[in-house]
Design a protein around this motif. Structure first.
Motif, PDB file in Angstrom:
ATOM      1  N   PRO A  88       8.777 -19.170  -7.143  1.00  0.00           N
ATOM      2  CA  PRO A  88      10.095 -19.546  -6.612  1.00  0.00           C
ATOM      3  C   PRO A  88      10.367 -21.023  -6.862  1.00  0.00           C
ATOM      4  CG  PRO A  88       8.834 -18.279  -5.005  1.00  0.00           C
ATOM      5  CD  PRO A  88       7.882 -18.638  -6.098  1.00  0.00           C
ATOM      6  N   ILE A  89      11.591 -21.350  -7.192  1.00  0.00           N
ATOM      7  CA  ILE A  89      11.941 -22.729  -7.532  1.00  0.00           C
ATOM      8  C   ILE A  89      11.604 -23.687  -6.390  1.00  0.00           C
ATOM      9  CG2 ILE A  89      14.334 -22.524  -6.723  1.00  0.00           C
ATOM     10  CD1 ILE A  89      13.109 -24.474  -9.846  1.00  0.00           C
ATOM     11  N   GLU A  91       9.136 -23.661  -4.499  1.00  0.00           N
ATOM     12  CA  GLU A  91       7.696 -23.791  -4.267  1.00  0.00           C
ATOM     13  C   GLU A  91       6.930 -24.313  -5.475  1.00  0.00           C
ATOM     14  OE1 GLU A  91       6.252 -20.037  -2.857  1.00  0.00           O
ATOM     15  OE2 GLU A  91       7.830 -19.847  -1.328  1.00  0.00           O
ATOM     16  N   LEU A  92       7.593 -24.515  -6.596  1.00  0.00           N
ATOM     17  CA  LEU A  92       6.888 -24.947  -7.802  1.00  0.00           C
ATOM     18  C   LEU A  92       6.381 -26.380  -7.665  1.00  0.00           C
ATOM     19  CD1 LEU A  92       9.258 -23.522 -10.563  1.00  0.00           C
ATOM     20  CD2 LEU A  92       6.905 -22.780 -10.092  1.00  0.00           C
ATOM     21  N   SER A  93       5.194 -26.613  -8.204  1.00  0.00           N
ATOM     22  CA  SER A  93       4.625 -27.956  -8.236  1.00  0.00           C
ATOM     23  C   SER A  93       5.215 -28.734  -9.408  1.00  0.00           C
ATOM     24  CB  SER A  93       3.103 -27.866  -8.399  1.00  0.00           C
ATOM     25  OG  SER A  93       2.563 -29.054  -8.934  1.00  0.00           O
ATOM     26  N   ALA A  94       5.677 -29.952  -9.150  1.00  0.00           N
ATOM     27  CA  ALA A  94       6.240 -30.776 -10.218  1.00  0.00           C
ATOM     28  C   ALA A  94       5.214 -31.035 -11.309  1.00  0.00           C
ATOM     29  CB  ALA A  94       6.760 -32.089  -9.638  1.00  0.00           C
ATOM     30  N   ASP A  95       3.956 -31.226 -10.926  1.00  0.00           N
ATOM     31  CA  ASP A  95       2.915 -31.472 -11.932  1.00  0.00           C
ATOM     32  C   ASP A  95       2.701 -30.251 -12.817  1.00  0.00           C
ATOM     33  OD1 ASP A  95       2.465 -34.070 -11.133  1.00  0.00           O
ATOM     34  OD2 ASP A  95       0.801 -33.548  -9.798  1.00  0.00           O
ATOM     35  N   ASP A  96       2.715 -29.062 -12.217  1.00  0.00           N
ATOM     36  CA  ASP A  96       2.550 -27.839 -13.003  1.00  0.00           C
ATOM     37  C   ASP A  96       3.719 -27.650 -13.966  1.00  0.00           C
ATOM     38  OD1 ASP A  96       0.188 -27.306 -11.713  1.00  0.00           O
ATOM     39  OD2 ASP A  96       1.033 -25.820 -10.335  1.00  0.00           O
ATOM     40  N   VAL A  97       4.928 -27.921 -13.472  1.00  0.00           N
ATOM     41  CA  VAL A  97       6.114 -27.793 -14.316  1.00  0.00           C
ATOM     42  C   VAL A  97       6.056 -28.804 -15.458  1.00  0.00           C
ATOM     43  CG1 VAL A  97       8.621 -28.029 -14.396  1.00  0.00           C
ATOM     44  CG2 VAL A  97       7.539 -26.863 -12.462  1.00  0.00           C
ATOM     45  N   ARG A  98       5.678 -30.025 -15.126  1.00  0.00           N
ATOM     46  CA  ARG A  98       5.596 -31.080 -16.139  1.00  0.00           C
ATOM     47  C   ARG A  98       4.593 -30.693 -17.237  1.00  0.00           C
ATOM     48  NH1 ARG A  98       4.718 -34.754 -12.835  1.00  0.00           N
ATOM     49  NH2 ARG A  98       6.883 -35.435 -12.592  1.00  0.00           N
ATOM     50  N   PRO A 145      14.507 -15.184 -13.374  1.00  0.00           N
ATOM     51  CA  PRO A 145      14.112 -15.591 -12.024  1.00  0.00           C
ATOM     52  C   PRO A 145      12.643 -15.979 -11.967  1.00  0.00           C
ATOM     53  CG  PRO A 145      15.325 -13.508 -11.970  1.00  0.00           C
ATOM     54  CD  PRO A 145      15.035 -13.803 -13.405  1.00  0.00           C
ATOM     55  N   GLN A 146      12.342 -17.000 -11.198  1.00  0.00           N
ATOM     56  CA  GLN A 146      10.977 -17.471 -10.963  1.00  0.00           C
ATOM     57  C   GLN A 146      10.256 -17.841 -12.255  1.00  0.00           C
ATOM     58  OE1 GLN A 146       8.656 -15.283  -8.117  1.00  0.00           O
ATOM     59  NE2 GLN A 146      10.390 -14.959  -6.741  1.00  0.00           N
ATOM     60  N   SER A 147      11.012 -18.264 -13.237  1.00  0.00           N
ATOM     61  CA  SER A 147      10.424 -18.656 -14.515  1.00  0.00           C
ATOM     62  C   SER A 147      11.106 -19.908 -15.065  1.00  0.00           C
ATOM     63  CB  SER A 147      10.559 -17.494 -15.517  1.00  0.00           C
ATOM     64  OG  SER A 147       9.847 -17.766 -16.697  1.00  0.00           O
ATOM     65  N   ALA A 148      11.494 -20.804 -14.161  1.00  0.00           N
ATOM     66  CA  ALA A 148      12.229 -22.001 -14.568  1.00  0.00           C
ATOM     67  C   ALA A 148      11.475 -22.873 -15.573  1.00  0.00           C
ATOM     68  CB  ALA A 148      12.607 -22.826 -13.337  1.00  0.00           C
TER      69      ALA A 148
END
Length: 233
Positions: A88-89, A91-98, A145-148
């Motif tokens: 879910p957007i 709950e995502l970790s910024a580090d993981d997204v980065r 969804p849930q794949s930003a």
């Protein structure tokens, strides 16, 4: 005079699509395979007589060194790596997204930058210096969804390709993004019994890469989508 095969570089090599593309190109190119894991490349490299380079695609020094080490400018460069983080957007970790975007987008930029640096020095053959291809996905056209993070990376990769194509096509370098719009029938995967023919076969996709590489420059494609024939649009 000894004729040498043109150089081809495939970054992000596993046992699925990238292996199929490597086999497709091996008959008339000298291959360099690059991946984070040397073990994933070993068997394929032995089969095809390919050179291997262990590589973190987000490390610019390593990417630059890969291209600098080639015996001559590559005629084909293919970038495959991508990374996904689901959730879910909120709950995502910024580090993981980065980290995910680094692999999918920044890695593609680094490959494109250093590939272009060398391919621009290649002697044109019928006006063409070479081809740079990026393996995309439907997430670069529509976010799920849930794949930003995956959508962010693939949208960026698609934009990178379009910008590179507009810049480099007039200089004799074909740049294209392949939208793999569906699941790939990689080794170890099976199609659902209730959905026969619903997955893309790696060797069939590889022939699309071949087609792009051999396209006449009067009708270059900078984006193409491949999807199963049973899909209802």
């Amino acid at each position: 005079m000894i004729m040498t095969k043109p150089q081809a570089v495939i970054i992000g090599v596993g046992d699925g699509l990238s292996a199929a593309v490597a086999r497709e190109l091996a008959r008339d190119h000298d291959l360099t395979l690059a991946a984070r894991s040397a073990d994933k490349m070993a068997k394929l490299a032995s089969e095809l007589g390919a050179r291997t380079v262990q590589l973190d695609a987000t490390d610019e020094e390593a990417v630059a060194a890969l291209f600098d080490s080639l015996p001559e400018a590559p005629r084909v460069v293919i970038y495959n790596p991508s990374a996904r983080v689901r959730g879910p957007i909120a709950e995502l970790s910024a580090d993981d997204v980065r980290n995910a975007v680094e692999v999918t987008a920044i890695g593609a930029f680094l490959a494109g930058k250093h590939a272009a640096r060398h391919v621009l020095n290649a002697e044109p053959i019928d006006g063409v210096r070479g081809t740079i291809l990026f393996t995309g996905a439907s997430a670069g056209v529509k976010g799920f969804p849930q794949s930003a993070p995956f959508a962010m990376g693939k949208f960026a990769q698609r934009g990178l390709t379009e910008s590179m194509a507009r810049e480099l096509h007039p200089q004799g370098i074909h740049v294209a993004w392949i939208n793999i719009d569906g699941g790939i029938l990689n080794p170890g995967r099976v199609e659902p019994e209730e959905k026969p023919g619903s997955m893309l076969r790696p060797d069939a996709i590889a022939r699309t890469y071949r087609h792009l590489i051999e396209q006449d420059r009067s009708a270059w494609t900078n984006e193409v989508a491949v999807r199963p024939w049973v899909e209802r649009f």
